[in-house]
Design a protein around this motif. Structure first.
Motif, mmCIF file in Angstrom:
data_model
loop_
_atom_site.group_PDB
_atom_site.id
_atom_site.type_symbol
_atom_site.label_atom_id
_atom_site.label_comp_id
_atom_site.label_asym_id
_atom_site.label_seq_id
_atom_site.Cartn_x
_atom_site.Cartn_y
_atom_site.Cartn_z
ATOM 1 N N THR A 130 -78.677 2.174 87.451
ATOM 2 C CA THR A 130 -78.691 1.978 86.067
ATOM 3 C C THR A 130 -79.009 3.537 85.656
ATOM 4 O O THR A 130 -79.501 4.314 86.072
ATOM 5 N N SER A 131 -78.396 3.476 84.156
ATOM 6 C CA SER A 131 -78.320 5.132 83.821
ATOM 7 C C SER A 131 -78.790 4.949 82.297
ATOM 8 O O SER A 131 -78.758 3.819 81.585
ATOM 9 N N SER A 132 -79.300 6.062 81.625
ATOM 10 C CA SER A 132 -79.644 6.328 80.315
ATOM 11 C C SER A 132 -78.296 6.402 79.525
ATOM 12 O O SER A 132 -78.454 6.605 78.098
ATOM 13 N N SER A 133 -77.214 6.855 80.007
ATOM 14 C CA SER A 133 -76.157 7.186 79.264
ATOM 15 C C SER A 133 -74.796 6.460 79.792
ATOM 16 O O SER A 133 -74.915 5.626 80.656
ATOM 17 N N ILE A 134 -73.767 6.555 78.891
ATOM 18 C CA ILE A 134 -72.669 5.717 79.045
ATOM 19 C C ILE A 134 -71.696 6.519 80.015
ATOM 20 O O ILE A 134 -71.485 7.616 79.723
ATOM 21 N N PHE A 135 -70.913 5.835 80.834
ATOM 22 C CA PHE A 135 -70.114 6.654 81.910
ATOM 23 C C PHE A 135 -68.778 5.981 81.929
ATOM 24 O O PHE A 135 -68.647 4.619 81.447
ATOM 25 N N ASN A 136 -67.945 6.483 82.276
ATOM 26 C CA ASN A 136 -66.513 5.922 82.556
ATOM 27 C C ASN A 136 -66.069 5.451 83.697
ATOM 28 O O ASN A 136 -65.074 4.798 83.796
ATOM 29 N N THR A 137 -66.604 5.863 84.572
ATOM 30 C CA THR A 137 -66.455 5.487 86.059
ATOM 31 C C THR A 137 -67.528 5.401 87.007
ATOM 32 O O THR A 137 -68.493 6.218 86.892
#
Lengths: 111, 114
Positions: free
Chosen positions: A24-31
């Motif tokens: 899980t991350s705190s930001s949006i990712f593309n891949t």
């Protein structure tokens, strides 16, 4: 900075059991990419995910790109001894081909 | 295809010594990367080369230099090794520009600095 959490840190399971791990991350990712590293070897790519909601399988492995684009899951069904190793997630953000890796999930399979 | 190859596989250095880690790929990839892996830290990017003739710093570049010798080869140099550089070093390559973010790794170089 961007936070990337991979869990669990380690797991011990019986042969034949199913396994689930996530990032899980705190930001949006593309891949989102999932790699496996055997002891003494380099990481090997298992699955690559490019679209939110995407569900992709590779044999007994299934990975999903979360609909919010902030998380990803890897499931292994019917584990076998050769599944032992460290599993890493990695992400790439918008406009960047650099990958950032999670700290890994160490999987041990008890025969 | 050999994929990504790295030499040497193992190396022991004394503090202050220099050395160059070599990496080559035969997949016609345009981008190459150097990572270090420390216990519990995952892989951290040291330097990368998006294309022949360009290099850029990654997350942990201090104490390292790189050279993109040609499309196939990307070397990592430690000018004055320190114990903190004891690690496993991985080279990777990818073919950016095609919407493909997948990186392929070599077998690693295990470096100990005493």
């Amino acid at each position: 900075g961007q936070q990337l959490n991979q869990s669990p840190q380690s797991m011990f399971i019986q042969e034949g059991e199913d396994v689930s791990m996530n990032c899980t991350s705190s930001s949006i990712f593309n891949t989102w990419l999932w790699y496996k590293q055997d002891p003494g070897e380099g990481p090997v790519l298992l699955i690559a995910l490019y679209k939110a909601g995407e569900l992709t399988s590779n044999g007994r492995l299934t990975a999903q790109f979360g609909i919010t684009r902030k998380d990803s899951f890897l499931n292994i069904s019917a584990s076998i001894p050769s599944d032992v190793g460290i599993y890493f997630c990695a992400y790439s953000g918008a406009g960047s081909y650099q990958l950032t890796f999670g700290k890994g999930t160490k999987l041990s399979v008890i025969p | 295809n050999a994929g990504v190859t790295q030499t040497p596989k193992f190396q022991v250095l004394k503090t202050g010594q220099s050395m160059t880690l070599q990496c080559a790929q035969d997949m016609n990839h345009n981008s190459m990367y150097w990572y270090r892996q420390d216990p519990g830290m995952g892989l951290r990017l040291i330097y990368y080369s998006a294309s022949e003739g360009t290099t850029d710093k990654g997350e942990v570049p201090n104490g390292y230099n790189v050279s993109r010798l040609n499309k196939r080869e990307f070397s990592l140099r430690l000018e004055s090794a320190a114990p903190s550089q004891t690690s496993v070093y991985f080279c990777a390559s990818s073919s950016i520009g095609t919407g493909d973010y997948e990186q392929y790794f070599g077998p690693g170089t295990r470096l100990t600095v005493t």
